[in-house]
Design a protein around this motif. Sequence first.
Motif, PDB file in Angstrom:
ATOM      1  N   ALA A  95       0.816  -1.210   0.000  1.00 30.55           N
ATOM      2  CA  ALA A  95       0.000   0.000   0.000  1.00 30.55           C
ATOM      3  C   ALA A  95       0.852   1.264   0.000  1.00 30.55           C
ATOM      4  CB  ALA A  95      -0.932  -0.003   1.209  1.00 30.55           C
ATOM      5  N   VAL A  96       2.037   1.208   0.611  1.00 33.09           N
ATOM      6  CA  VAL A  96       2.897   2.401   0.668  1.00 33.09           C
ATOM      7  C   VAL A  96       4.077   2.284  -0.293  1.00 33.09           C
ATOM      8  CG1 VAL A  96       2.249   2.909   3.052  1.00 33.09           C
ATOM      9  CG2 VAL A  96       4.260   1.469   2.593  1.00 33.09           C
ATOM     10  N   ARG A  97       4.034   1.236  -1.140  1.00 36.94           N
ATOM     11  CA  ARG A  97       5.104   1.001  -2.123  1.00 36.94           C
ATOM     12  C   ARG A  97       6.472   0.967  -1.448  1.00 36.94           C
ATOM     13  NH1 ARG A  97       3.127   5.126  -6.950  1.00 36.94           N
ATOM     14  NH2 ARG A  97       1.078   4.178  -7.288  1.00 36.94           N
ATOM     15  N   GLY A  98       6.520   0.251  -0.356  1.00 41.38           N
ATOM     16  CA  GLY A  98       7.764   0.185   0.402  1.00 41.38           C
ATOM     17  C   GLY A  98       8.117  -1.222   0.810  1.00 41.38           C
ATOM     18  N   ARG A  99       8.641  -1.367   2.008  1.00 41.35           N
ATOM     19  CA  ARG A  99       9.065  -2.679   2.520  1.00 41.35           C
ATOM     20  C   ARG A  99       8.670  -2.777   3.987  1.00 41.35           C
ATOM     21  NH1 ARG A  99      14.178  -1.610   5.091  1.00 41.35           N
ATOM     22  NH2 ARG A  99      14.923   0.482   4.532  1.00 41.35           N
ATOM     23  N   ALA A 100       8.611  -4.002   4.483  1.00 40.36           N
ATOM     24  CA  ALA A 100       8.205  -4.227   5.868  1.00 40.36           C
ATOM     25  C   ALA A 100       9.011  -5.368   6.464  1.00 40.36           C
ATOM     26  CB  ALA A 100       6.711  -4.547   5.939  1.00 40.36           C
ATOM     27  N   VAL A 101       9.114  -5.349   7.781  1.00 40.58           N
ATOM     28  CA  VAL A 101       9.717  -6.451   8.513  1.00 40.58           C
ATOM     29  C   VAL A 101       8.859  -6.703   9.743  1.00 40.58           C
ATOM     30  CG1 VAL A 101      11.274  -4.948   9.837  1.00 40.58           C
ATOM     31  CG2 VAL A 101      11.855  -7.353   9.519  1.00 40.58           C
ATOM     32  N   SER A 102       8.587  -7.991  10.019  1.00 40.66           N
ATOM     33  CA  SER A 102       7.701  -8.340  11.123  1.00 40.66           C
ATOM     34  C   SER A 102       8.074  -9.723  11.655  1.00 40.66           C
ATOM     35  CB  SER A 102       6.239  -8.331  10.659  1.00 40.66           C
ATOM     36  OG  SER A 102       6.024  -9.384   9.719  1.00 40.66           O
TER      37      SER A 102
END
Length: 671
Positions: A95-102
């Motif tokens: 949705a934010v055209r980015g990356r995530a870590v979880s």
Amino acid sequence: MRTLTDFVLRHKLVVCLSWLLVAVAGVLVTPGLSKALTADFSQPGQPGYEANQRIVDRYGSGGAVTPQVVVVRLPPGSTADDPALGRAFAAAADAVRGRAVSYADTRDPALLADSGRVTYGLVWASDRRAVPVGVVRAALPAGSSVQVTGLAQLTDSGGGRQGLSILTEVLIGAVGALVVLAFVFGSSLAALPVLLAGIAILGSFLLLRGLAELTEVNTVVQFVVALIGLGVSIDYALLIVTRWREERASTDNVGAVRRAMLTAGRSVLVSGVSVAIGLVAMVLVPVPVLRSIGLGGILIPLVSVLLVLTLLPVLLATAGPRLDWPHRPVGRNADRRWSGWARLVLRHRWAAAAAGLVVLLALAGAASGLRLGDPGTESSTATGPAAAGLQALRTAGVPTGVLAPIEVLAGDSAADALREIPGVVAVVTSEPGLLEVLPADEPSTDAGAETLRRVRDAVPESAQVGGPAAQSKDAISAIYDVFPLMLGLIALVTFAVLTRAFGSVVLAVKAVLLNLLSLAASLGALVLIWQYGYGSQLLGGLPALGSITEFIPAIVFAFLYGLSMDYEIFLLARIREEYDRTGSTPEAVVGGLGSTGRLVTSAALILALAFASLAAAPATELKVFASALAIGILLDATVVRALLVPALIGVLGSATWWSPQGLRATTTNSL
């Protein structure tokens, strides 16, 4: 000065038309000025900045921009091992055209809290898009709660209030100045300094537009030029017009103009040089944004001095008497109240000097507690979703340092050593070759700064350490490591200028030392008000910031150094004149302070009003900067000029005028 005055009085029409052209050109370029400026705060060559640029180039997000932290509380019966968690964070990243870590990516238990019922992840956007809570919640099991927080969100959700435009701020400052000038002059002459200030601002904007073609100029410069230009040019005009009115009591109008330019005009020139000297410090700092503020700031005294030394004598010679209506006889008599105050200070000079020094030293002592860096969560006034997310994070027992991760460009082999560092909560891999070090403490704290230092010491030589904290730490080093050397150089040059101007080594040394002490006291007031919060709600509607943005003290020093020296020059020049006339140090102090006390107070009030209007800008940094300048100016005009200067001259007595044989003042009768 006599030659310049004769020239402009012989060529009145040329002078007026020249400044009219400058004003018209300034009007034409001002609407497009903002587009020519940049909001870039780059720090080329600094390790943290270079690492952040590489992170953004390679991964499209992160670097100096903090992530959004998504806090998820799972419903009873659900666990973080549910594949839905991974889908939810993937949807957030898309949705934010980015990356995530979880936790779904890493299976690191450090990303869980409250016995596994709460988990959090970090999402970096490629632009300023906010993580859509609805999208994340839709991917999670029914009954899950989702909240989003982050340092940037906590700053923005204070209301999103729009600040005043430059034009509005200038108008507010001009109206305040006009009120003060009307009180000082009691005639239509009050409008003249304001008119000149408008021309000075337009001329400065014209030069600023040309400067932007040669080098990058930060957007903040236009605010600084407008408001400081307003105050400085009015102060310079006020000085000359006041002296012109005095001289009219004993000579014809043109003779009064010549006399005012020969005396007050010289003081304006010395004052302008002093302001420029202080701004040289900014030009020499190896940080582009500060260099551009310094270059833009130098335009202010350049244009203001040139304007009042050329156009003002022409206007006074041609229309001065008509503007001075209704005319009040002024003459050269000193103000009885200020003269009485000077006598009181001289009678109790030791007590007065001690009282003034105690005030300044106490405030200067507070400056030793200055903490540089971006404000942390404790200073947030947010009341919206970001604040709720922060509270959820704290309630779950997650330390707030995770809001500002340290990003390390290194392989997974470096992770084990980083996990052993005290103050590190977790080390996770967000992308191949990019480690996210989650600290327990925020970077604005001493513990957070120590964690950053340990991380830098622990990484392999080939690794690069980025993140907001790393870039901030490098900026502090770039600005302040060379500051003592520049401070010494500026003080030495100022000493030489003042010694030449007043023909006294003692006066010059006293002026420089008092100016530096006044600056330290102003920084102490900044620390007390903004860092510790003693008055920040009153002045800016903000709680204690806990730290001061790294570039603000340097900018405050550069501008305040010259601006506060203005009043020293105004006062000492008149005291020197009275001493040359009477040969008595006490009479010189009484006459000098009696003649300039009202003038200095009015000038300081005008500058303070200009800075107060600048404090209405939306950015916290501008509020802090403007209020620090206003407080510094008022402190300097009261405690220093009205108390310490006359008291110390009284203590020194005839030693005040000592100078090496052969040296004589070049500005005798300079005010």
